[in-house]
Scaffold this motif. Structure first.
Motif, PDB file in Angstrom:
ATOM      1  N   PRO A   1      -8.572  10.801  -4.454  1.00 33.41           N
ATOM      2  CA  PRO A   1      -7.520   9.924  -3.845  1.00 33.41           C
ATOM      3  C   PRO A   1      -7.119   8.849  -4.907  1.00 33.41           C
ATOM      4  O   PRO A   1      -8.035   8.196  -5.757  1.00 33.41           O
ATOM      5  CB  PRO A   1      -8.114   9.104  -2.543  1.00 33.41           C
ATOM      6  N   THR A   2      -5.991   8.733  -5.145  1.00 30.80           N
ATOM      7  CA  THR A   2      -5.443   7.485  -6.145  1.00 30.80           C
ATOM      8  C   THR A   2      -5.524   6.208  -5.205  1.00 30.80           C
ATOM      9  O   THR A   2      -5.552   5.220  -5.955  1.00 30.80           O
ATOM     10  CB  THR A   2      -4.047   7.672  -6.482  1.00 30.80           C
ATOM     11  N   GLU A   3      -5.406   6.172  -4.093  1.00 32.13           N
ATOM     12  CA  GLU A   3      -5.626   4.999  -3.537  1.00 32.13           C
ATOM     13  C   GLU A   3      -6.190   5.202  -1.919  1.00 32.13           C
ATOM     14  O   GLU A   3      -5.993   6.242  -1.420  1.00 32.13           O
ATOM     15  CB  GLU A   3      -4.107   4.499  -3.087  1.00 32.13           C
ATOM     16  N   ILE A   4      -7.035   4.037  -1.638  1.00 35.80           N
ATOM     17  CA  ILE A   4      -7.887   4.290  -0.337  1.00 35.80           C
ATOM     18  C   ILE A   4      -7.635   2.715   0.132  1.00 35.80           C
ATOM     19  O   ILE A   4      -7.917   1.922  -0.447  1.00 35.80           O
ATOM     20  CB  ILE A   4      -9.266   4.282  -0.668  1.00 35.80           C
ATOM     21  N   LYS A   5      -7.324   2.905   1.470  1.00 37.13           N
ATOM     22  CA  LYS A   5      -7.061   1.713   2.293  1.00 37.13           C
ATOM     23  C   LYS A   5      -8.056   1.634   3.466  1.00 37.13           C
ATOM     24  O   LYS A   5      -7.831   2.686   4.093  1.00 37.13           O
ATOM     25  CB  LYS A   5      -5.665   1.305   2.609  1.00 37.13           C
ATOM     26  N   LEU A   6      -9.169   0.842   3.518  1.00 41.04           N
ATOM     27  CA  LEU A   6      -9.959   0.948   4.639  1.00 41.04           C
ATOM     28  C   LEU A   6      -9.728  -0.552   5.466  1.00 41.04           C
ATOM     29  O   LEU A   6      -9.657  -1.573   4.871  1.00 41.04           O
ATOM     30  CB  LEU A   6     -11.449   0.965   4.067  1.00 41.04           C
TER      31      LEU A   6
END
Length: 156
Positions: free
Chosen positions: A107-112
């Motif tokens: 993934p280029t971006e992960i928002k948790l």
């Protein structure tokens, strides 16, 4: 039963949540973690919802109204923030290695978003470039935009 990709991936995300929870001494309602990996850039950020207010990691004590007679003071020292960021970056690197080993797209971006009270983790992933080809925006800009949108959403 042996572990699979998803098990390792989940463990690394849990480690990210754990270090961010430790940073606030388990005293937060929600934890928000931003991870970015685009081309040669790896970046991370984190912020919280505490006392019903969305707060940046270095401003946890600003307007702290948890218990006025026994006000809790968070250790938001730059050294402590850097320690958390270093661990988050190491976890992102481990996710990169894991994705390579299992031939999965990184993934280029992960928002948790971790809800402490419900003990639940929600994750959003992007696989397209978000800022790398942008002449103005950086990973920090994207993280700050997310912070501002969560803050607005929370204040409705």
């Amino acid at each position: 039963m042996s572990k699979v990709f998803e098990d390792y991936f989940s463990e690394l995300q849990a480690d990210m949540v754990s270090i961010c929870l430790e940073y606030v001494d388990n005293m937060a309602e929600k934890i928000y973690i931003y991870c970015s990996c685009e081309e040669t850039i790896i970046s991370s950020d984190f912020f919280y919802c505490i006392g019903g207010k969305v707060r940046e990691r270095h401003k946890l004590n600003d307007g702290n109204d948890m218990n006025k007679s026994n006000k809790y003071i968070y250790d938001t020292s730059p050294k402590r923030q850097d320690m958390v960021l270093d661990i988050l970056i190491e976890d992102i690197k481990k996710i990169m290695t894991l994705c390579k080993e299992y031939n999965r797209e990184m993934p280029t971006e992960i928002k948790l978003v971790y809800d402490v009270q419900k003990n639940s983790l929600k994750a959003q992933y992007k696989y397209d470039l978000v800022y790398y080809n942008d002449s103005v925006k950086t990973a920090d800009d994207i993280a700050m935009e997310w912070f501002e949108s969560i803050k607005l959403e929370n204040n409705k």
